[in-house]
Motif scaffolding. Structure first.
Motif, PDB file in Angstrom:
ATOM      1  N   GLN A  62      -5.245  -2.352   0.558  1.00  0.00           N
ATOM      2  CA  GLN A  62      -4.471  -3.297  -0.250  1.00  0.00           C
ATOM      3  C   GLN A  62      -3.092  -3.522   0.339  1.00  0.00           C
ATOM      4  O   GLN A  62      -2.606  -4.663   0.370  1.00  0.00           O
ATOM      5  CB  GLN A  62      -4.331  -2.798  -1.691  1.00  0.00           C
ATOM      6  CG  GLN A  62      -5.544  -2.990  -2.528  1.00  0.00           C
ATOM      7  CD  GLN A  62      -5.353  -2.466  -3.947  1.00  0.00           C
ATOM      8  OE1 GLN A  62      -4.441  -1.695  -4.233  1.00  0.00           O
ATOM      9  NE2 GLN A  62      -6.227  -2.883  -4.836  1.00  0.00           N
ATOM     10  N   GLU A  63      -2.465  -2.463   0.789  1.00  0.00           N
ATOM     11  CA  GLU A  63      -1.130  -2.603   1.389  1.00  0.00           C
ATOM     12  C   GLU A  63      -1.201  -3.464   2.654  1.00  0.00           C
ATOM     13  O   GLU A  63      -0.333  -4.296   2.893  1.00  0.00           O
ATOM     14  CB  GLU A  63      -0.516  -1.237   1.702  1.00  0.00           C
ATOM     15  CG  GLU A  63      -0.110  -0.444   0.481  1.00  0.00           C
ATOM     16  CD  GLU A  63       1.076  -1.011  -0.268  1.00  0.00           C
ATOM     17  OE1 GLU A  63       1.408  -2.208  -0.145  1.00  0.00           O
ATOM     18  OE2 GLU A  63       1.704  -0.233  -1.001  1.00  0.00           O
ATOM     19  N   ARG A  64      -2.240  -3.262   3.453  1.00  0.00           N
ATOM     20  CA  ARG A  64      -2.405  -4.106   4.648  1.00  0.00           C
ATOM     21  C   ARG A  64      -2.608  -5.563   4.259  1.00  0.00           C
ATOM     22  O   ARG A  64      -2.056  -6.465   4.894  1.00  0.00           O
ATOM     23  CB  ARG A  64      -3.572  -3.610   5.488  1.00  0.00           C
ATOM     24  CG  ARG A  64      -3.250  -2.321   6.201  1.00  0.00           C
ATOM     25  CD  ARG A  64      -4.404  -1.881   7.056  1.00  0.00           C
ATOM     26  NE  ARG A  64      -4.030  -0.656   7.757  1.00  0.00           N
ATOM     27  CZ  ARG A  64      -4.897   0.130   8.350  1.00  0.00           C
ATOM     28  NH1 ARG A  64      -6.168  -0.178   8.371  1.00  0.00           N
ATOM     29  NH2 ARG A  64      -4.478   1.221   8.961  1.00  0.00           N
ATOM     30  N   ASP A  65      -3.405  -5.790   3.211  1.00  0.00           N
ATOM     31  CA  ASP A  65      -3.609  -7.169   2.734  1.00  0.00           C
ATOM     32  C   ASP A  65      -2.299  -7.759   2.225  1.00  0.00           C
ATOM     33  O   ASP A  65      -2.004  -8.935   2.452  1.00  0.00           O
ATOM     34  CB  ASP A  65      -4.663  -7.199   1.624  1.00  0.00           C
ATOM     35  CG  ASP A  65      -6.069  -6.890   2.130  1.00  0.00           C
ATOM     36  OD1 ASP A  65      -6.297  -6.935   3.363  1.00  0.00           O
ATOM     37  OD2 ASP A  65      -6.934  -6.578   1.283  1.00  0.00           O
ATOM     38  N   ASN A  66      -1.516  -6.943   1.524  1.00  0.00           N
ATOM     39  CA  ASN A  66      -0.220  -7.416   1.030  1.00  0.00           C
ATOM     40  C   ASN A  66       0.685  -7.809   2.196  1.00  0.00           C
ATOM     41  O   ASN A  66       1.358  -8.849   2.140  1.00  0.00           O
ATOM     42  CB  ASN A  66       0.470  -6.338   0.180  1.00  0.00           C
ATOM     43  CG  ASN A  66      -0.226  -6.120  -1.146  1.00  0.00           C
ATOM     44  OD1 ASN A  66      -0.891  -7.006  -1.667  1.00  0.00           O
ATOM     45  ND2 ASN A  66      -0.077  -4.936  -1.690  1.00  0.00           N
ATOM     46  N   ILE A  67       0.709  -6.998   3.221  1.00  0.00           N
ATOM     47  CA  ILE A  67       1.527  -7.305   4.401  1.00  0.00           C
ATOM     48  C   ILE A  67       1.083  -8.631   5.004  1.00  0.00           C
ATOM     49  O   ILE A  67       1.916  -9.500   5.299  1.00  0.00           O
ATOM     50  CB  ILE A  67       1.451  -6.160   5.433  1.00  0.00           C
ATOM     51  CG1 ILE A  67       2.205  -4.938   4.911  1.00  0.00           C
ATOM     52  CG2 ILE A  67       2.013  -6.610   6.788  1.00  0.00           C
ATOM     53  CD1 ILE A  67       1.965  -3.663   5.708  1.00  0.00           C
ATOM     54  N   ASP A  68      -0.217  -8.802   5.168  1.00  0.00           N
ATOM     55  CA  ASP A  68      -0.727 -10.053   5.741  1.00  0.00           C
ATOM     56  C   ASP A  68      -0.348 -11.257   4.880  1.00  0.00           C
ATOM     57  O   ASP A  68       0.029 -12.306   5.394  1.00  0.00           O
ATOM     58  CB  ASP A  68      -2.242  -9.993   5.911  1.00  0.00           C
ATOM     59  CG  ASP A  68      -2.670  -9.079   7.046  1.00  0.00           C
ATOM     60  OD1 ASP A  68      -1.824  -8.788   7.932  1.00  0.00           O
ATOM     61  OD2 ASP A  68      -3.840  -8.649   7.053  1.00  0.00           O
ATOM     62  N   ARG A  69      -0.427 -11.097   3.567  1.00  0.00           N
ATOM     63  CA  ARG A  69      -0.081 -12.192   2.665  1.00  0.00           C
ATOM     64  C   ARG A  69       1.416 -12.526   2.731  1.00  0.00           C
ATOM     65  O   ARG A  69       1.811 -13.685   2.668  1.00  0.00           O
ATOM     66  CB  ARG A  69      -0.490 -11.830   1.233  1.00  0.00           C
ATOM     67  CG  ARG A  69      -0.347 -12.956   0.242  1.00  0.00           C
ATOM     68  CD  ARG A  69      -0.894 -12.656  -1.148  1.00  0.00           C
ATOM     69  NE  ARG A  69      -0.727 -11.309  -1.648  1.00  0.00           N
ATOM     70  CZ  ARG A  69      -1.679 -10.360  -1.632  1.00  0.00           C
ATOM     71  NH1 ARG A  69      -2.856 -10.599  -1.123  1.00  0.00           N
ATOM     72  NH2 ARG A  69      -1.429  -9.171  -2.127  1.00  0.00           N
ATOM     73  N   LEU A  70       2.241 -11.498   2.908  1.00  0.00           N
ATOM     74  CA  LEU A  70       3.690 -11.716   2.928  1.00  0.00           C
ATOM     75  C   LEU A  70       4.201 -12.223   4.276  1.00  0.00           C
ATOM     76  O   LEU A  70       5.298 -12.782   4.347  1.00  0.00           O
ATOM     77  CB  LEU A  70       4.415 -10.425   2.537  1.00  0.00           C
ATOM     78  CG  LEU A  70       4.204  -9.963   1.103  1.00  0.00           C
ATOM     79  CD1 LEU A  70       4.857  -8.606   0.880  1.00  0.00           C
ATOM     80  CD2 LEU A  70       4.713 -10.984   0.106  1.00  0.00           C
ATOM     81  N   LYS A  71       3.435 -12.057   5.324  1.00  0.00           N
ATOM     82  CA  LYS A  71       3.865 -12.501   6.654  1.00  0.00           C
ATOM     83  C   LYS A  71       4.147 -13.999   6.707  1.00  0.00           C
ATOM     84  O   LYS A  71       4.983 -14.434   7.499  1.00  0.00           O
ATOM     85  CB  LYS A  71       2.810 -12.156   7.709  1.00  0.00           C
ATOM     86  CG  LYS A  71       2.794 -10.703   8.097  1.00  0.00           C
ATOM     87  CD  LYS A  71       1.700 -10.452   9.135  1.00  0.00           C
ATOM     88  CE  LYS A  71       1.608  -8.994   9.497  1.00  0.00           C
ATOM     89  NZ  LYS A  71       0.508  -8.762  10.459  1.00  0.00           N
ATOM     90  N   VAL A  72       3.481 -14.772   5.855  1.00  0.00           N
ATOM     91  CA  VAL A  72       3.703 -16.229   5.877  1.00  0.00           C
ATOM     92  C   VAL A  72       5.138 -16.601   5.482  1.00  0.00           C
ATOM     93  O   VAL A  72       5.596 -17.695   5.793  1.00  0.00           O
ATOM     94  CB  VAL A  72       2.715 -16.989   4.984  1.00  0.00           C
ATOM     95  CG1 VAL A  72       1.275 -16.734   5.419  1.00  0.00           C
ATOM     96  CG2 VAL A  72       2.898 -16.656   3.516  1.00  0.00           C
ATOM     97  N   TYR A  73       5.828 -15.691   4.837  1.00  0.00           N
ATOM     98  CA  TYR A  73       7.202 -15.974   4.393  1.00  0.00           C
ATOM     99  C   TYR A  73       8.257 -15.610   5.437  1.00  0.00           C
ATOM    100  O   TYR A  73       9.436 -15.927   5.273  1.00  0.00           O
ATOM    101  CB  TYR A  73       7.509 -15.224   3.087  1.00  0.00           C
ATOM    102  CG  TYR A  73       6.590 -15.638   1.970  1.00  0.00           C
ATOM    103  CD1 TYR A  73       6.745 -16.874   1.346  1.00  0.00           C
ATOM    104  CD2 TYR A  73       5.546 -14.815   1.551  1.00  0.00           C
ATOM    105  CE1 TYR A  73       5.874 -17.272   0.334  1.00  0.00           C
ATOM    106  CE2 TYR A  73       4.690 -15.206   0.534  1.00  0.00           C
ATOM    107  CZ  TYR A  73       4.857 -16.428  -0.066  1.00  0.00           C
ATOM    108  OH  TYR A  73       4.020 -16.823  -1.074  1.00  0.00           O
ATOM    109  N   LEU A  74       7.836 -14.917   6.497  1.00  0.00           N
ATOM    110  CA  LEU A  74       8.786 -14.511   7.538  1.00  0.00           C
ATOM    111  C   LEU A  74       9.189 -15.706   8.389  1.00  0.00           C
ATOM    112  O   LEU A  74       8.372 -16.560   8.697  1.00  0.00           O
ATOM    113  CB  LEU A  74       8.194 -13.411   8.416  1.00  0.00           C
ATOM    114  CG  LEU A  74       7.827 -12.110   7.703  1.00  0.00           C
ATOM    115  CD1 LEU A  74       7.178 -11.161   8.681  1.00  0.00           C
ATOM    116  CD2 LEU A  74       9.047 -11.484   7.059  1.00  0.00           C
ATOM    117  N   GLN A  75      10.445 -15.713   8.780  1.00  0.00           N
ATOM    118  CA  GLN A  75      10.950 -16.780   9.658  1.00  0.00           C
ATOM    119  C   GLN A  75      11.746 -16.183  10.776  1.00  0.00           C
ATOM    120  O   GLN A  75      12.355 -15.194  10.695  1.00  0.00           O
ATOM    121  CB  GLN A  75      11.839 -17.732   8.891  1.00  0.00           C
ATOM    122  CG  GLN A  75      11.062 -18.496   7.851  1.00  0.00           C
ATOM    123  CD  GLN A  75      11.974 -19.426   7.060  1.00  0.00           C
ATOM    124  OE1 GLN A  75      13.180 -19.421   7.192  1.00  0.00           O
ATOM    125  NE2 GLN A  75      11.354 -20.228   6.228  1.00  0.00           N
TER     126      GLN A  75
END
Length: 162
Positions: A149-162
């Motif tokens: 789940q934590e890995r999935d959360n990281i993947d989901r949050l990566k779209v917000y990185l700039q």
């Protein structure tokens, strides 16, 4: 895994879930991006569910979860307040959440490894033999699920990185 090992692993899962829930609770008032807010709420619900499962499993072992100490809560509050004082951009908040998820992965992997679950990838897909073994070890199963789940959360949050 032995009884005390299971308890320690479940305590680690529980504390990580509570820490994640609390971090999101502190960050949500600072979030302006609606999609990011929604993703954080989803993640928060995952943490709450994981914490409840860990608490339930501890109860089956006759144990109660250890809550965060006042010092741990204060440190989390101070850290997040300090880090977001000057920067509340979505990208930066996502980075903080990713760092927290990485810490959770590291902590759980370390605890799994210290109790003899030293596979290269604790979240790897499992064979039937491993699944049968897990049926007898809900603590390790929950820890591995939490890592995924934590890995999935990281993947989901990566779209917000700039």
């Amino acid at each position: 895994m032995e009884f005390s090992n299971e308890c320690a692993l479940l305590q680690e899962v529980y504390q990580g879930a509570v820490m994640g829930t609390e971090a999101i609770r502190l960050l949500l008032p600072k979030v302006k991006n609606a999609r990011f807010r929604s993703d954080l709420k989803t993640q928060c619900q995952q943490y709450q569910d994981t914490g409840a499962t860990a608490e339930q499993e501890l109860g089956k072992l006759g144990q109660c979860p250890k809550e965060l100490t006042g010092e741990q809560q204060a440190m989390l509050w101070l850290c997040l307040q300090g880090k977001t004082l000057m920067n509340r951009e979505t990208s930066y908040l996502a980075k903080l959440m990713i760092q927290g998820s990485n810490m959770g992965i590291l902590n759980l992997t370390g605890v799994l490894n210290s109790y003899g679950d030293s596979r290269d990838d604790p979240a790897q897909s499992q064979t039937e033999a491993q699944l049968a073994q897990q049926a007898n070890n809900p603590a390790a199963d929950l820890a591995r699920r939490t890592i995924r789940q934590e890995r999935d959360n990281i993947d989901r949050l990566k779209v917000y990185l700039q």
